[in-house]
Design a protein around this motif. Structure first.
Motif, PDB file in Angstrom:
ATOM      1  N   GLY A 147      13.005  -2.423  -9.481  1.00 48.24           N
ATOM      2  CA  GLY A 147      12.068  -2.204  -8.387  1.00 48.24           C
ATOM      3  C   GLY A 147      10.745  -2.911  -8.621  1.00 48.24           C
ATOM      4  O   GLY A 147      10.144  -3.461  -7.690  1.00 48.24           O
ATOM      5  N   ALA A 148      10.271  -2.917  -9.882  1.00 46.85           N
ATOM      6  CA  ALA A 148       9.012  -3.596 -10.191  1.00 46.85           C
ATOM      7  C   ALA A 148       9.116  -5.094  -9.951  1.00 46.85           C
ATOM      8  O   ALA A 148       8.168  -5.726  -9.463  1.00 46.85           O
ATOM      9  CB  ALA A 148       8.616  -3.314 -11.644  1.00 46.85           C
ATOM     10  N   LEU A 149      10.246  -5.688 -10.304  1.00 44.50           N
ATOM     11  CA  LEU A 149      10.433  -7.122 -10.059  1.00 44.50           C
ATOM     12  C   LEU A 149      10.404  -7.428  -8.570  1.00 44.50           C
ATOM     13  O   LEU A 149       9.843  -8.447  -8.139  1.00 44.50           O
ATOM     14  CB  LEU A 149      11.744  -7.595 -10.682  1.00 44.50           C
ATOM     15  CG  LEU A 149      11.791  -7.590 -12.212  1.00 44.50           C
ATOM     16  CD1 LEU A 149      13.208  -7.907 -12.699  1.00 44.50           C
ATOM     17  CD2 LEU A 149      10.798  -8.585 -12.790  1.00 44.50           C
ATOM     18  N   ALA A 150      10.997  -6.547  -7.770  1.00 44.41           N
ATOM     19  CA  ALA A 150      10.975  -6.753  -6.321  1.00 44.41           C
ATOM     20  C   ALA A 150       9.553  -6.607  -5.779  1.00 44.41           C
ATOM     21  O   ALA A 150       9.109  -7.408  -4.941  1.00 44.41           O
ATOM     22  CB  ALA A 150      11.909  -5.760  -5.634  1.00 44.41           C
ATOM     23  N   VAL A 151       8.821  -5.599  -6.269  1.00 42.64           N
ATOM     24  CA  VAL A 151       7.441  -5.402  -5.821  1.00 42.64           C
ATOM     25  C   VAL A 151       6.571  -6.582  -6.237  1.00 42.64           C
ATOM     26  O   VAL A 151       5.706  -7.041  -5.485  1.00 42.64           O
ATOM     27  CB  VAL A 151       6.876  -4.083  -6.389  1.00 42.64           C
ATOM     28  CG1 VAL A 151       5.379  -3.972  -6.130  1.00 42.64           C
ATOM     29  CG2 VAL A 151       7.598  -2.894  -5.770  1.00 42.64           C
ATOM     30  N   ARG A 152       6.792  -7.080  -7.457  1.00 42.36           N
ATOM     31  CA  ARG A 152       6.056  -8.254  -7.912  1.00 42.36           C
ATOM     32  C   ARG A 152       6.308  -9.435  -6.985  1.00 42.36           C
ATOM     33  O   ARG A 152       5.379 -10.180  -6.621  1.00 42.36           O
ATOM     34  CB  ARG A 152       6.477  -8.612  -9.339  1.00 42.36           C
ATOM     35  CG  ARG A 152       5.653  -9.714  -9.980  1.00 42.36           C
ATOM     36  CD  ARG A 152       6.097  -9.984 -11.399  1.00 42.36           C
ATOM     37  NE  ARG A 152       7.398 -10.651 -11.464  1.00 42.36           N
ATOM     38  CZ  ARG A 152       7.977 -11.043 -12.593  1.00 42.36           C
ATOM     39  NH1 ARG A 152       7.382 -10.803 -13.759  1.00 42.36           N
ATOM     40  NH2 ARG A 152       9.146 -11.644 -12.574  1.00 42.36           N
ATOM     41  N   SER A 153       7.546  -9.615  -6.573  1.00 34.41           N
ATOM     42  CA  SER A 153       7.874 -10.707  -5.665  1.00 34.41           C
ATOM     43  C   SER A 153       7.266 -10.494  -4.289  1.00 34.41           C
ATOM     44  O   SER A 153       6.834 -11.457  -3.638  1.00 34.41           O
ATOM     45  CB  SER A 153       9.399 -10.853  -5.553  1.00 34.41           C
ATOM     46  OG  SER A 153       9.964 -11.211  -6.797  1.00 34.41           O
ATOM     47  N   VAL A 154       7.219  -9.238  -3.837  1.00 35.24           N
ATOM     48  CA  VAL A 154       6.593  -8.950  -2.549  1.00 35.24           C
ATOM     49  C   VAL A 154       5.129  -9.368  -2.577  1.00 35.24           C
ATOM     50  O   VAL A 154       4.620 -10.002  -1.640  1.00 35.24           O
ATOM     51  CB  VAL A 154       6.727  -7.452  -2.205  1.00 35.24           C
ATOM     52  CG1 VAL A 154       5.813  -7.082  -1.044  1.00 35.24           C
ATOM     53  CG2 VAL A 154       8.163  -7.111  -1.851  1.00 35.24           C
ATOM     54  N   GLY A 155       4.424  -9.027  -3.675  1.00 32.39           N
ATOM     55  CA  GLY A 155       3.030  -9.426  -3.777  1.00 32.39           C
ATOM     56  C   GLY A 155       2.862 -10.930  -3.789  1.00 32.39           C
ATOM     57  O   GLY A 155       1.972 -11.484  -3.124  1.00 32.39           O
ATOM     58  N   SER A 156       3.732 -11.607  -4.526  1.00 35.47           N
ATOM     59  CA  SER A 156       3.666 -13.062  -4.593  1.00 35.47           C
ATOM     60  C   SER A 156       3.892 -13.689  -3.223  1.00 35.47           C
ATOM     61  O   SER A 156       3.169 -14.606  -2.811  1.00 35.47           O
ATOM     62  CB  SER A 156       4.697 -13.575  -5.598  1.00 35.47           C
ATOM     63  OG  SER A 156       4.742 -14.975  -5.600  1.00 35.47           O
TER      64      SER A 156
END
Length: 416
Positions: A147-156
């Motif tokens: 989930g953190a990797l997905a959230v990181r990508s959302v921010g990017s």
């Protein structure tokens, strides 16, 4: 521990983690800066000679030093505090953007200045990126990692949506404004990064291995782990042949007949698609058949590139780019989760350094390939042929890496 407010409780679990939230904010600021500056540099470089090859040369200038420093940078990321390395990287990027501001004030008419600063950017990225990519799995508990990797990508991707459009708009008003804002954002990113508290991980403690053995540790681990090798090499070849981002200034000016703001919108279209996919993944991570899903989305990426290459209408081109961003986000999430979950923390810096070379090859070297191919056979044939090659890769990849194709749930992947 204070009771979370109702708003905080509605955030994705990873963003309720204090240090990950600081890391995410830092990456958001630097992401805005990168995207804004990229639009300005692309427009200025193409304006010098109206040459697609010049656009590709910028990508090559970034990639070569990045690849040269990759192995020692991975060793640094596994031996020194990763938070401090990333903070220094942000300050170094601020200095490069300040130099671009000076170049712009003086007329921005010399290609070699942009090439030299691109080489500096690649050097700093090569030194800092292994530590940056290793921080999320280091500070976030394993159960929150996908989930953190997905959230990181959302921010990017959120930064990528607004950044290019804002950069193009500021450039249209006054080119110097893009670089001035970029300097400020990189410095803010470094200040936020210094507030991240990485845990003292026992797995990184111990006597250093022999120097050559330590440098080669990431390469040996990737070669012995087929699901990692298959995932990152598929990403390399798909974006190397299928990517067309480096040619967007050419398509915007010479084929779609739009200006700097239109160029920013085209770049943002990719991020819009990626953002939608990232939100979906943050709310509902992939279930089963992750390996097969990876092959499907890479094939869809190739189809979208063929569609973009053949289009002469702005709306259709933007739609094709949005589709490419949507499916590429699935591909990137699967690759990142696979690498993070299959790699022990003591090797993450070195593994991420090698992965960074693959990513750099697919992006920066891919930019050179796109520019060179467009100069030889024309922009439209180059993009269409690249998309067709990507489709073919997706169809045959399971033959070479059956272990990757058979990956079911990402949560079940464990360090090798």
């Amino acid at each position: 521990m204070p009771t979370p407010t109702p708003i905080v409780r509605r955030l994705p679990p990873a963003l309720q983690h204090d240090d990950f939230r600081r890391l995410w904010s830092s990456m958001l600021a630097s992401g805005f800066a990168v995207q804004m500056v990229t639009v300005a540099v692309g427009w200025q470089v193409y304006a010098i000679h109206r040459s697609a090859f010049d656009l590709g040369l910028i990508g090559l200038a970034e990639f070569v030093p990045m690849a040269l420093v990759a192995l020692p940078a991975g060793q640094l990321a596994d031996r020194l505090p990763r938070v401090r390395l990333v903070a220094v990287w942000g300050v170094a990027d601020a200095l490069v953007v300040a130099s671009l501001l000076a170049v712009t004030i003086r007329g921005a008419g010399l290609l070699w200045q942009f090439v030299a600063l691109a080489a500096l950017t690649g050097t700093f990225a090569g030194l800092g990126a292994p530590a940056g990519r290793s921080l999320t799995p280091e500070i976030v508990p394993a159960e929150l990692l996908t989930g953190a990797l997905a959230v990181r990508s959302v921010g990017s991707e959120a930064a990528t949506i607004a950044g290019p459009a804002l950069g193009g708009l500021l450039f249209a008003l006054r080119p110097e404004a893009v670089y001035a804002v970029g300097v400020g954002l990189f410095l803010v990113s470094s200040l936020l990064m210094l507030r991240v508290r990485a845990p003292a991980t026992a797995a990184r403690v111990g006597p250093p291995p022999p120097r050559l053995d330590g440098l080669m540790g990431g390469i040996r681990f990737i070669r012995s782990t087929p699901i990692i090798l298959g995932a990152i090499t598929l990403d390399l070849f798909a974006v190397l042949f299928g990517g067309s981002v480096a040619l967007l200034p050419l398509f915007a000016r010479s084929i779609l007949h739009t200006g700097p703001f239109g160029l920013g919108v085209l770049r943002s279209a990719i991020a819009v698609g990626a953002l939608l996919a990232g939100i979906r993944l943050a709310r509902k991570p992939l279930g089963g058949n992750a390996g097969r899903t990876l092959l499907y989305v890479v094939g869809a990426f190739g189809v979208s590139m063929v569609m973009f290459g053949l289009s002469h209408w702005f709306v259709v081109s933007a739609l094709a780019l949005a589709v490419s961003g949507f499916v590429d986000m699935f591909s990137m999430n699967i690759r990142q989760a696979t690498v993070a979950l299959a790699t022990p923390n003591s090797l993450r810096g070195r593994v991420n350094a090698v992965e960074g070379v693959f990513i750099g090859a697919s992006n920066q070297l891919g930019a050179f390939e796109s520019g060179a191919a467009a100069a030889l056979i024309g922009a439209v044939p180059a993009v269409v042929a690249g998309g067709a090659i990507t489709i073919a890769l997706a169809l045959v990849w399971s033959t070479f890496f059956p272990e990757l194709a058979h990956v079911d749930r990402l949560e079940d992947v464990r360090p090798g």
